[in-house]
Write a protein that holds these residues in place. Structure first.
Motif, short mmCIF file in Angstrom:
data_model
loop_
_atom_site.label_atom_id
_atom_site.label_comp_id
_atom_site.label_asym_id
_atom_site.label_seq_id
_atom_site.Cartn_x
_atom_site.Cartn_y
_atom_site.Cartn_z
N ASN A 3 17.58 -28.94 -5.05
CA ASN A 3 18.97 -28.92 -5.50
C ASN A 3 19.27 -30.14 -6.38
OD1 ASN A 3 19.55 -26.53 -4.20
ND2 ASN A 3 20.36 -27.52 -2.37
N GLN A 4 18.78 -31.31 -5.98
CA GLN A 4 19.00 -32.52 -6.76
C GLN A 4 18.31 -32.43 -8.11
OE1 GLN A 4 21.17 -35.03 -5.97
NE2 GLN A 4 20.81 -35.52 -8.12
N GLN A 5 17.12 -31.84 -8.15
CA GLN A 5 16.42 -31.67 -9.42
C GLN A 5 17.21 -30.77 -10.36
OE1 GLN A 5 12.60 -30.23 -8.11
NE2 GLN A 5 11.72 -32.29 -8.02
N VAL A 6 17.82 -29.72 -9.82
CA VAL A 6 18.63 -28.81 -10.63
C VAL A 6 19.86 -29.55 -11.17
CG1 VAL A 6 20.08 -26.74 -10.56
CG2 VAL A 6 17.82 -26.72 -9.50
N VAL A 7 20.50 -30.33 -10.32
CA VAL A 7 21.67 -31.11 -10.74
C VAL A 7 21.26 -32.10 -11.84
CG1 VAL A 7 23.33 -32.86 -9.99
CG2 VAL A 7 22.94 -30.84 -8.59
N ASP A 8 20.16 -32.80 -11.64
CA ASP A 8 19.68 -33.77 -12.63
C ASP A 8 19.37 -33.10 -13.96
OD1 ASP A 8 19.93 -35.74 -10.70
OD2 ASP A 8 17.77 -35.89 -10.30
N GLU A 9 18.74 -31.96 -13.91
CA GLU A 9 18.41 -31.23 -15.15
C GLU A 9 19.68 -30.78 -15.86
OE1 GLU A 9 16.13 -29.76 -18.21
OE2 GLU A 9 15.59 -31.12 -16.60
N ASN A 10 20.65 -30.29 -15.12
CA ASN A 10 21.92 -29.89 -15.72
C ASN A 10 22.63 -31.08 -16.34
OD1 ASN A 10 21.67 -27.16 -15.15
ND2 ASN A 10 22.70 -27.33 -13.19
N ASP A 11 22.55 -32.24 -15.68
CA ASP A 11 23.14 -33.46 -16.24
C ASP A 11 22.47 -33.85 -17.54
OD1 ASP A 11 24.89 -33.58 -14.09
OD2 ASP A 11 23.83 -35.22 -13.07
N ARG A 12 21.14 -33.74 -17.60
CA ARG A 12 20.41 -34.07 -18.83
C ARG A 12 20.77 -33.11 -19.96
NH1 ARG A 12 16.72 -35.88 -15.23
NH2 ARG A 12 15.67 -33.91 -14.92
N ILE A 13 20.91 -31.84 -19.64
CA ILE A 13 21.31 -30.85 -20.64
C ILE A 13 22.69 -31.20 -21.19
CG2 ILE A 13 21.98 -28.43 -20.97
CD1 ILE A 13 19.67 -27.76 -18.96
N SER A 14 23.60 -31.57 -20.31
CA SER A 14 24.94 -31.97 -20.73
C SER A 14 24.88 -33.23 -21.60
CB SER A 14 25.81 -32.22 -19.50
OG SER A 14 27.08 -32.66 -19.88
N ALA A 15 24.03 -34.18 -21.23
CA ALA A 15 23.89 -35.41 -22.01
C ALA A 15 23.36 -35.11 -23.41
CB ALA A 15 22.97 -36.39 -21.29
N VAL A 16 22.39 -34.23 -23.51
CA VAL A 16 21.84 -33.85 -24.82
C VAL A 16 22.92 -33.18 -25.66
CG1 VAL A 16 20.20 -32.33 -26.00
CG2 VAL A 16 19.45 -33.72 -24.06
N LYS A 17 23.72 -32.35 -25.04
CA LYS A 17 24.83 -31.70 -25.76
C LYS A 17 25.80 -32.74 -26.28
CE LYS A 17 28.49 -28.31 -25.25
NZ LYS A 17 29.26 -27.45 -24.36
N GLN A 18 26.14 -33.73 -25.46
CA GLN A 18 27.06 -34.79 -25.89
C GLN A 18 26.47 -35.60 -27.04
OE1 GLN A 18 27.92 -36.96 -22.31
NE2 GLN A 18 29.44 -35.47 -21.61
N ILE A 19 25.18 -35.90 -26.96
CA ILE A 19 24.51 -36.62 -28.04
C ILE A 19 24.56 -35.81 -29.32
CG2 ILE A 19 22.27 -37.47 -28.88
CD1 ILE A 19 21.63 -38.07 -25.84
N ASN A 20 24.21 -34.54 -29.24
CA ASN A 20 24.20 -33.68 -30.43
C ASN A 20 25.59 -33.55 -31.04
OD1 ASN A 20 21.46 -33.11 -30.52
ND2 ASN A 20 21.64 -31.39 -29.12
N GLU A 21 26.60 -33.43 -30.21
CA GLU A 21 27.97 -33.31 -30.72
C GLU A 21 28.42 -34.60 -31.41
OE1 GLU A 21 30.16 -32.11 -27.24
OE2 GLU A 21 29.60 -30.00 -27.49
N ALA A 22 28.10 -35.74 -30.82
CA ALA A 22 28.46 -37.03 -31.43
C ALA A 22 27.76 -37.21 -32.77
CB ALA A 22 28.14 -38.17 -30.48
N VAL A 23 26.48 -36.86 -32.81
CA VAL A 23 25.72 -36.96 -34.06
C VAL A 23 26.34 -36.05 -35.11
CG1 VAL A 23 23.49 -36.50 -35.16
CG2 VAL A 23 23.57 -37.68 -32.95
N ALA A 24 26.65 -34.82 -34.74
CA ALA A 24 27.22 -33.86 -35.69
C ALA A 24 28.58 -34.34 -36.23
CB ALA A 24 27.37 -32.49 -35.03
N ARG A 25 29.35 -35.06 -35.41
CA ARG A 25 30.64 -35.60 -35.86
C ARG A 25 30.47 -36.83 -36.74
NH1 ARG A 25 31.92 -35.26 -30.38
NH2 ARG A 25 31.97 -37.55 -30.25
#
Length: 80
Positions: free
Chosen positions: A5-27
């Motif tokens: 369960n913790q691995q799934v949560v961590d992976e979801n957090d990383r996916i969210s972080a990558v999305k935030q990075i990509n959005e900031a870069v795109a802006r």
């Protein structure tokens, strides 16, 4: 089970972080990109505060190149 369960949560957090990075870069927001790169969820080490503009320009260039590759792949595979 808790470890899985913790691995799934961590992976979801990383996916969210990558999305935030990509959005900031795109802006084009170097400070937001830096903050996203430094987030705990991104799990990156040695992100230098003084390199925000460099990270922004490098990641923006990579995004543009990726977009070109994706467009080419679509032409090659969808166009046939």
């Amino acid at each position: 089970m808790n470890q899985i369960n913790q691995q799934v949560v961590d992976e979801n957090d990383r996916i969210s972080a990558v999305k935030q990075i990509n959005e900031a870069v795109a802006r084009g927001d170097a400070e937001a990109t830096l903050q996203a790169l430094q987030s705990t969820a991104a799990a990156l080490s040695d992100v230098d505060d003084g390199q925000a503009d460099h990270y922004q320009s490098l990641l923006a260039r990579i995004q543009k190149e990726k977009a070109k590759v994706v467009a080419l792949m679509q032409l090659l595979f969808v166009g046939n």
